[in-house]
Design a protein around this motif. Sequence first.
Motif, PDB file in Angstrom:
ATOM      1  N   SER A  24       0.827  -1.209   0.000  1.00 11.07           N
ATOM      2  CA  SER A  24       0.000   0.000   0.000  1.00 11.07           C
ATOM      3  C   SER A  24       0.859   1.256   0.000  1.00 11.07           C
ATOM      4  CB  SER A  24      -0.923  -0.005   1.226  1.00 11.07           C
ATOM      5  OG  SER A  24      -1.775  -1.119   1.215  1.00 11.07           O
ATOM      6  N   SER A  25       1.931   1.227   0.778  1.00 11.37           N
ATOM      7  CA  SER A  25       2.821   2.396   0.817  1.00 11.37           C
ATOM      8  C   SER A  25       3.469   2.627  -0.544  1.00 11.37           C
ATOM      9  CB  SER A  25       3.904   2.192   1.876  1.00 11.37           C
ATOM     10  OG  SER A  25       3.326   2.035   3.161  1.00 11.37           O
ATOM     11  N   ILE A  26       3.913   1.541  -1.203  1.00  9.32           N
ATOM     12  CA  ILE A  26       4.550   1.682  -2.519  1.00  9.32           C
ATOM     13  C   ILE A  26       3.558   2.201  -3.545  1.00  9.32           C
ATOM     14  CG2 ILE A  26       5.602   0.402  -4.417  1.00  9.32           C
ATOM     15  CD1 ILE A  26       6.854  -1.437  -2.303  1.00  9.32           C
ATOM     16  N   VAL A  27       2.361   1.612  -3.572  1.00 12.44           N
ATOM     17  CA  VAL A  27       1.339   2.045  -4.533  1.00 12.44           C
ATOM     18  C   VAL A  27       0.974   3.506  -4.308  1.00 12.44           C
ATOM     19  CG1 VAL A  27      -1.075   1.748  -5.206  1.00 12.44           C
ATOM     20  CG2 VAL A  27       0.403  -0.254  -4.916  1.00 12.44           C
ATOM     21  N   ALA A  28       0.817   3.906  -3.024  1.00 11.56           N
ATOM     22  CA  ALA A  28       0.479   5.307  -2.732  1.00 11.56           C
ATOM     23  C   ALA A  28       1.591   6.238  -3.203  1.00 11.56           C
ATOM     24  CB  ALA A  28       0.240   5.480  -1.241  1.00 11.56           C
ATOM     25  N   GLY A  29       2.862   5.842  -3.005  1.00 15.90           N
ATOM     26  CA  GLY A  29       3.965   6.673  -3.443  1.00 15.90           C
ATOM     27  C   GLY A  29       4.034   6.785  -4.960  1.00 15.90           C
ATOM     28  N   VAL A  30       3.852   5.647  -5.641  1.00 13.78           N
ATOM     29  CA  VAL A  30       3.897   5.661  -7.113  1.00 13.78           C
ATOM     30  C   VAL A  30       2.766   6.510  -7.686  1.00 13.78           C
ATOM     31  CG1 VAL A  30       3.650   4.228  -9.166  1.00 13.78           C
ATOM     32  CG2 VAL A  30       5.125   3.473  -7.289  1.00 13.78           C
ATOM     33  N   LEU A  31       1.555   6.330  -7.160  1.00 11.79           N
ATOM     34  CA  LEU A  31       0.419   7.102  -7.653  1.00 11.79           C
ATOM     35  C   LEU A  31       0.625   8.591  -7.419  1.00 11.79           C
ATOM     36  CD1 LEU A  31      -2.641   4.898  -6.611  1.00 11.79           C
ATOM     37  CD2 LEU A  31      -1.800   5.337  -8.935  1.00 11.79           C
ATOM     38  N   THR A  32       1.137   8.957  -6.255  1.00 14.79           N
ATOM     39  CA  THR A  32       1.357  10.367  -5.941  1.00 14.79           C
ATOM     40  C   THR A  32       2.414  10.967  -6.868  1.00 14.79           C
ATOM     41  OG1 THR A  32       0.803   9.918  -3.638  1.00 14.79           O
ATOM     42  CG2 THR A  32       1.910  11.992  -4.114  1.00 14.79           C
ATOM     43  N   THR A  33       3.475  10.208  -7.116  1.00 15.28           N
ATOM     44  CA  THR A  33       4.525  10.695  -8.018  1.00 15.28           C
ATOM     45  C   THR A  33       3.974  10.895  -9.430  1.00 15.28           C
ATOM     46  OG1 THR A  33       6.188   9.518  -6.716  1.00 15.28           O
ATOM     47  CG2 THR A  33       6.822  10.216  -8.924  1.00 15.28           C
ATOM     48  N   TRP A  34       3.194   9.951  -9.896  1.00 14.55           N
ATOM     49  CA  TRP A  34       2.615  10.033 -11.249  1.00 14.55           C
ATOM     50  C   TRP A  34       1.665  11.221 -11.375  1.00 14.55           C
ATOM     51  CZ3 TRP A  34      -2.559   8.212 -12.740  1.00 14.55           C
ATOM     52  CH2 TRP A  34      -2.789   8.306 -14.103  1.00 14.55           C
ATOM     53  N   ILE A  35       0.826  11.411 -10.350  1.00 11.10           N
ATOM     54  CA  ILE A  35      -0.101  12.549 -10.387  1.00 11.10           C
ATOM     55  C   ILE A  35       0.675  13.860 -10.369  1.00 11.10           C
ATOM     56  CG2 ILE A  35      -1.881  13.763  -9.067  1.00 11.10           C
ATOM     57  CD1 ILE A  35      -2.902  11.007  -8.186  1.00 11.10           C
ATOM     58  N   GLY A  36       1.730  13.920  -9.541  1.00 12.61           N
ATOM     59  CA  GLY A  36       2.523  15.144  -9.478  1.00 12.61           C
ATOM     60  C   GLY A  36       3.192  15.479 -10.790  1.00 12.61           C
ATOM     61  N   PHE A  37       3.732  14.438 -11.498  1.00 10.49           N
ATOM     62  CA  PHE A  37       4.401  14.677 -12.773  1.00 10.49           C
ATOM     63  C   PHE A  37       3.409  15.022 -13.884  1.00 10.49           C
ATOM     64  CE2 PHE A  37       8.278  12.145 -11.430  1.00 10.49           C
ATOM     65  CZ  PHE A  37       9.128  13.230 -11.497  1.00 10.49           C
ATOM     66  N   ASP A  38       2.391  14.168 -14.083  1.00  9.20           N
ATOM     67  CA  ASP A  38       1.543  14.265 -15.263  1.00  9.20           C
ATOM     68  C   ASP A  38       0.413  15.272 -15.133  1.00  9.20           C
ATOM     69  OD1 ASP A  38       3.160  12.397 -16.301  1.00  9.20           O
ATOM     70  OD2 ASP A  38       1.687  10.770 -16.342  1.00  9.20           O
ATOM     71  N   TYR A  39      -0.178  15.402 -13.946  1.00 11.17           N
ATOM     72  CA  TYR A  39      -1.357  16.254 -13.820  1.00 11.17           C
ATOM     73  C   TYR A  39      -1.054  17.605 -13.183  1.00 11.17           C
ATOM     74  CZ  TYR A  39      -4.205  12.242 -15.095  1.00 11.17           C
ATOM     75  OH  TYR A  39      -4.755  11.192 -15.771  1.00 11.17           O
ATOM     76  N   LEU A  40      -0.129  17.639 -12.237  1.00 16.11           N
ATOM     77  CA  LEU A  40       0.140  18.889 -11.538  1.00 16.11           C
ATOM     78  C   LEU A  40       1.373  19.608 -12.083  1.00 16.11           C
ATOM     79  CD1 LEU A  40      -0.577  17.710  -7.871  1.00 16.11           C
ATOM     80  CD2 LEU A  40      -2.127  18.862  -9.469  1.00 16.11           C
ATOM     81  N   GLY A  41       2.146  18.924 -12.849  1.00 17.24           N
ATOM     82  CA  GLY A  41       3.331  19.538 -13.455  1.00 17.24           C
ATOM     83  C   GLY A  41       4.414  19.892 -12.466  1.00 17.24           C
ATOM     84  N   TRP A  42       4.496  19.143 -11.370  1.00 18.20           N
ATOM     85  CA  TRP A  42       5.509  19.449 -10.372  1.00 18.20           C
ATOM     86  C   TRP A  42       6.879  18.967 -10.833  1.00 18.20           C
ATOM     87  CZ3 TRP A  42       2.715  17.522  -5.314  1.00 18.20           C
ATOM     88  CH2 TRP A  42       1.656  18.419  -5.022  1.00 18.20           C
ATOM     89  N   ARG A  43       7.890  19.548 -10.259  1.00 13.38           N
ATOM     90  CA  ARG A  43       9.242  19.057 -10.487  1.00 13.38           C
ATOM     91  C   ARG A  43       9.437  17.727  -9.766  1.00 13.38           C
ATOM     92  NH1 ARG A  43      13.477  24.090  -9.954  1.00 13.38           N
ATOM     93  NH2 ARG A  43      12.679  25.353 -11.701  1.00 13.38           N
ATOM     94  N   GLY A  44      10.462  17.021 -10.162  1.00 12.90           N
ATOM     95  CA  GLY A  44      10.700  15.696  -9.605  1.00 12.90           C
ATOM     96  C   GLY A  44      10.895  15.697  -8.107  1.00 12.90           C
ATOM     97  N   ARG A  45      11.660  16.665  -7.617  1.00 14.58           N
ATOM     98  CA  ARG A  45      11.943  16.643  -6.177  1.00 14.58           C
ATOM     99  C   ARG A  45      10.700  16.902  -5.344  1.00 14.58           C
ATOM    100  NH1 ARG A  45      15.634  22.107  -5.474  1.00 14.58           N
ATOM    101  NH2 ARG A  45      14.140  23.610  -6.361  1.00 14.58           N
TER     102      ARG A  45
END
Length: 363
Positions: A24-45
């Motif tokens: 669950s922790s891994i899935v939550a982290g992966v989903l959050t990273t993907w949303i940040g990159f693709d939908y919110l346009g955040w930087r990687g860090r």
Amino acid sequence: MRLDLRPLDPVRSIKAKLGLLVASSIVAGVLTTWIGFDYLGWRGRWSMAFAVAVGLVVTQVLAHGMTSPLRQMTSAAREMAAGRPATPVRTTSRDEVGELARAFTAMSRDLAKVDRQRRDLLANVAHELKTPVAALRAQLENLVDGVREPDGPALSEALDQTERLAALVEDLLDLARADAGVAPLRRSAVAVRSVADDVAHEVGIARPGRDVLVDVPEDLTADADPARLRQVLVNLVDNAARHATEGGRVDVRCRSDGAGGLVVEVTDDGPGIPRDQWDAVFERFEHGTTPEPAGAPAGRSGGGGTGLGLAIARWAVALHGGRIAVVPSPRGCRIRAELPAGPAAPSNGTAPNTPTRQETSRA
């Protein structure tokens, strides 16, 4: 009220829970990273930092529910160590921790029950001792002060109170031996009719106004400890005579069970025992609500019993590997004891669920 979320309670294994927590922790982290990159346009860090934070929150929620029973048990153990009642432990988890929580809850409940029984025992023994001691003291003070002559009736009353004290002490010693497992069982061939006749005669003298009728075959023998068999009969017959009606009768019936064992039934014509108290009457000092028989004098209140008679009878029967119970009867109360032949199974002399509580009106 503090929120206690336990989403993983239905899972039956702690290893499976740990696996689900990591996944669950891994899935939550992966989903959050993907949303940040693709939908919110955040930087990687920033996306990675947010993913780590979300993963920690998910881990905290799931791990909190997994370890909550352990924290509750720790708190309850501290309360018990301080002499206070244990705080409730939620036992909805179905894994190994949940099993531990249920075992802990059962243990704390049993310890609380034992502690309550110990306090009840001390209070009731003190109460039982207080009455004859006070009466004996009053008699002796009257004799010493010359208020009453040391005649036969006065000395007889003092002797009665002394015998009551001796009976209570002997009962307590018997139960102490039972709990310690130091009461030996010496089986031999016992002539049951002779023992029953002696007990009937003895109880008839102690309880005048009651007819004790013995129905035992002349040739009936039992493979039992003579002293313990007599103990069973004395306590059952005396208990029945104490609760029989004035001028009533007590029936003592013994027969073979067909396999070398002995079946004893003692029936009185008193008011009987409510069915919901059939088990409780064999417990030590258990208060009952049995009504007094018709014609009983006011303030009779159990006829001066110590509250230990039926508990001792159950112990002696259990020592033989047998059983004892109240059984249905068309009149009064009927108690049946079954003593099997042959060596009894190892026993500490106590029957299952033998508690030590308050005085029963029929023991």
